[in-house]
Design an enzyme around this catalytic site. Structure first.
Site, PDB file in Angstrom:
ATOM      1  N   GLN A 642       0.813  -1.204   0.000  1.00  0.00           N
ATOM      2  CA  GLN A 642       0.000   0.000   0.000  1.00  0.00           C
ATOM      3  C   GLN A 642       0.855   1.267   0.000  1.00  0.00           C
ATOM      4  O   GLN A 642       0.518   2.256  -0.648  1.00  0.00           O
ATOM      5  CB  GLN A 642      -0.910   0.002   1.239  1.00  0.00           C
ATOM      6  N   GLU A 643       1.972   1.237   0.726  1.00  0.00           N
ATOM      7  CA  GLU A 643       2.807   2.424   0.877  1.00  0.00           C
ATOM      8  C   GLU A 643       3.643   2.725  -0.359  1.00  0.00           C
ATOM      9  O   GLU A 643       3.712   3.861  -0.816  1.00  0.00           O
ATOM     10  CB  GLU A 643       3.738   2.262   2.089  1.00  0.00           C
ATOM     11  N   SER A 644       4.331   1.729  -0.880  1.00  0.00           N
ATOM     12  CA  SER A 644       5.329   1.979  -1.931  1.00  0.00           C
ATOM     13  C   SER A 644       5.221   1.041  -3.122  1.00  0.00           C
ATOM     14  O   SER A 644       6.009   1.176  -4.062  1.00  0.00           O
ATOM     15  CB  SER A 644       6.743   1.860  -1.337  1.00  0.00           C
TER      16      SER A 644
END
Length: 778
Positions: A642-644
């Site tokens: 989700q982040e990167s």
């Protein structure tokens, strides 16, 4: 001259200030190392039925039957095999273009022959082009053409581009003349005439350029910016300035974001043919719609010097420019109040600007008065619609749920076809639930299901309406109908996991007729999925060969050139990217396909799809660090996804770095405590460091919130302070209610996505460990 109303030039769906969505992050793809060996799938749940169909998702798989190999496909396959060892060196050269990388590929080119050598020379030429060493690039592409023929169209076309960029138009002629006859089926067939025309223009031969361009008349290529600009330049050099100016004007107004638009303006200025105020305004409108606010504001201001403008036109332009300034956060209340009074929709826009500024300064009385003025004086204006949605968001953030619901309901009533309609209607229903007005919430949720059956809020409405049936109306059988419909129609959505948990709690219930709203539920459309790729398709083989040569930007166009690629193209792209460690690009390709994979049960999708959608690079380091911090590795993988998207080089707009998107200040503090000496911000771009510090930080965040993962994930995205504020109401009946009540849209979707994806990772890799567990807040 009178400008058309602003509501006409700004798209209906364009959003201005939506404070419910914050902390957006952007990432940039970067080359990656091959992943450590991922765990092997051992099993997953059974297929689920589609709502209303009585059929399972099984049977939607499609076998791609490869045609028999042709001489061409065999030749390409042979070239691919011959150059397979080149791939890591070519990919490294594309990524770094360091002296060592150049030397390695050059040595490979000189020590091999045939197609392997040709692919290496293509890699060299491509890298030279990126470094703007056009003479070297041209020579390298010529070497490629002499050594092999599998990618001879690339050698010729890219060689011609190198010649043109190097100012050697005559060298491009032989490579581009009769290109289509020499390279039938090449992806460059449509572009070659434009490139050849540019060669003629470079040699001051406009008639030659016009002759070549005439062959593209009536084709899709004739609408492209490069074709139009080349044609305009040819007319200009041929002395036909009227036609040239008309074409330049069309490029500037109709294709404003293209490189050619800027060049068209330069040429018009050189010709002494100024653009009209209307043309400048259309260009400014397009810039605004593309969120290039600073450029749009400059353009609006520049138009005001036009002597043909009426005072009313100038007044409108002042207000248009002020919208840009508001987006750039440089508009003050005094400046907005001093904007002129107008007699068209820009008057509504001025009120909207003042309302937004009142909102920013928390002047509720003034804000409410301005919104009321908008609803009474401009009941059909887009800016009234914007103001109502913004007002609802304002009071949602302040936890004044009744006021927020009122604004959302007013928007739905006044603008029934609004793009904000589904979300506004849902929020009104949800806030009725939160204020414990269950009868109104039930009515609105059933209405949501019926009115917006294909909306993204439908799973939420199904779940919470089921909860009302279960807990307030004590109709357990009907509650089970809602939960089953949700689980069957949206099997891998966040709320489907919660629905299955509720079904486990309810146990077997007597059969009752489903409530009427359930007949409206439609599962998302899902495509037919393939089990195998068409291995003899020449475009697919060629795309793999391009990867060997490091020509990555041509992989997707080459695949898309196949007439059957709509069925298998996305999968092929993702597999090629993964083959050289580009997990980011593979994952993004799968996401861009738009396919509703989460509407399938796990077993109804070929395993290769799931592993591309849920990759496991850096798995050994990830699991080791997760274990060191007593974390579920699937939770960590879901957070990174989700982040990167597993891009170790990701840097967000919020200045967060690396796989786990850590702020440098947090990384520095943790590194000191962890005994990492001489820490620098760029260390966070190293996967090992990011995983080591990121898992420590995640563990600390979970501990700060009493072990509650949902709180911790919300804080990881939005920060501790907002989460503490949301928790302070202390009136959530369970954790699912807290998650749905998160007022930041991005944070709410972030938490739900990570919890859902954790279960997906477990189902794909976790030896049947998938659960339907949801934390309870007691």
């Amino acid at each position: 001259m009178k400008f058309r109303r602003i509501a006409d030039f700004l798209p209906f769906c364009f959003l201005l200030l939506l404070s419910g969505t914050v902390y957006a992050q952007t990432t940039k793809a970067a080359p990656k190392k091959p992943a450590a060996k991922a765990p092997v799938k051992a099993g997953a749940g059974k297929g689920t039925k589609r709502a209303g169909s009585g059929k399972t998702a099984r049977g939607r798989r499609k076998k791609v039957i490869s045609s028999p190999p042709t001489a061409r496909s065999r030749k390409l396959t042979s070239a691919f095999v011959a150059s397979s060892q080149l791939r890591p060196m070519a990919q490294q050269l594309t990524a770094t273009r360091s002296p060592a990388a150049y030397a390695g590929v050059l040595a490979y080119a000189n020590s091999h022959s045939g197609e392997a050598s040709a692919a290496a020379w293509l890699a060299m030429g491509h890298a030279y082009m990126l470094d703007k060493r056009f003479a070297d690039a041209y020579n390298a592409f010529r070497q490629a053409a002499q050594r092999g023929e599998a990618l001879d169209d690339y050698a010729d076309y890219l060689g011609a581009q190198a010649a043109l960029q190097g100012g050697r138009g005559t060298d491009a002629y032989a490579l581009l003349e009769n290109f289509a006859q020499r390279h039938p089926g090449s992806i460059f067939v449509a572009n070659a005439p434009v490139a050849l025309a540019n060669g003629y223009l470079q040699q001051n031969d406009p008639q030659g350029a016009l002759r070549v361009l005439s062959t593209l008349a009536g084709t899709p290529q004739a609408s492209h910016a490069d074709f139009r600009f080349a044609q305009a330049r040819a007319w200009q050099l041929a002395g036909n300035t009227n036609q040239a100016a008309a074409m330049y004007r069309s490029i500037y107004t109709l294709l404003p974001l293209s490189y050619e638009a800027t060049q068209a303006r330069v040429q018009l200025q050189a010709m002494g043919t100024p653009l009209t105020a209307t043309e400048h305004k259309v260009h400014a409108d397009q810039l605004y719609n593309a969120k290039r606010y600073a450029e749009a504001a400059d353009e609006y201001h520049s138009i005001q010097h036009d002597a043909t403008l009426s005072p009313g036109d100038r007044d409108a332009l002042d207000i248009y420019a002020a919208v840009c300034d508001l987006k750039l956060k440089r508009l003050s209340k005094r400046e907005a109040e001093s904007l002129p009074q107008t007699d068209d929709d820009s008057a509504a826009l001025k009120l909207y600007l003042l309302a937004e500024l009142a909102r920013s300064s928390d002047d509720r009385g003034q804000h409410g008065n301005l919104v009321t003025q908008l609803t009474q004086r401009y009941p059909r204006s887009r800016w009234t619609e914007e103001a109502l949605y913004s007002a609802g968001n304002m009071y949602l953030l302040k936890h004044e749920y009744g006021t927020a619901a009122g604004y959302y309901s007013q928007l739905v009533s006044m603008f029934p076809r609004s793009t904000y309609g589904p979300s506004s209607h849902w929020r009104a229903g949800w806030l009725s639930y939160r204020t414990r007005n269950y009868s109104e919430a039930a009515r609105l949720m059933d209405e949501q299901i019926q009115r917006y059956s294909t909306g993204i809020e439908t799973p939420s409405a199904l779940y919470w309406r089921g909860r009302i049936y279960e807990e307030q109306e004590h109709n357990l059988a009907q509650a089970a109908n809602y939960y089953r419909t949700l689980s069957d129609s949206f099997p891998n959505y966040y709320y489907a996991l919660l629905a299955r948990q509720r079904l486990d709690v309810l146990g077997k219930q007597p059969a009752v007729a489903p409530a009427a709203p359930l007949a409206s539920v439609r599962a998302p459309d899902v495509p037919e999925l393939i089990d195998t790729l068409p291995e003899n398709d020449t475009h697919l083989i060629k795309a793999r060969l391009l990867a060997n040569a490091g020509l990555n930007e041509y992989i997707a166009p080459e695949i898309q050139a196949s007439p059957t690629s709509s069925t298998w193209g996305t999968l092929a792209q993702a597999e090629i990217y993964t083959s050289y460690g580009e997990y980011v690009r593979a994952l993004q390709a799968m996401k861009r396909s738009g396919a509703s994979y989460f509407a399938y049960s796990v077993d109804d999708v070929p395993e290769m799809y799931w592993k591309l959608l849920f990759p496991t690079p850096y798995w050994n380091e990830l699991t080791a660090n997760a274990s060191r911090n007593s974390l579920d590795p699937y939770l960590v993988a879901s957070l990174i996804r989700q982040e990167s998207e597993f891009n170790p080089g990701a840097v967000s707009r919020a200045n967060a770095y690396g796989l786990m998107q850590m702020l440098p200040s947090v990384g520095k503090s943790l590194a000191k405590k962890d005994g990492i000496g001489r820490f620098s911000t760029n260390d966070l771009l190293q996967p090992a460091i990011s995983l080591r510090l990121g898992t420590t930080y995640l563990r600390q965040t979970i501990d700060r919130f009493g072990g509650q993962v949902e709180y911790a994930l919300a804080a990881y995205n939005a920060g501790d302070t907002p989460v503490r504020q949301w928790m302070s109401t202390n009136d959530y009946r369970d954790m699912a209610e807290f998650v749905e009540s998160i007022p930041y849209t991005e944070t709410r979707e972030y938490v739900q996505a990570i919890l859902r994806n954790r279960e997906m990772y477990r189902a794909i890799y976790g030896k049947g460990q998938r659960t339907n567990t949801v934390s309870a807040l007691k």
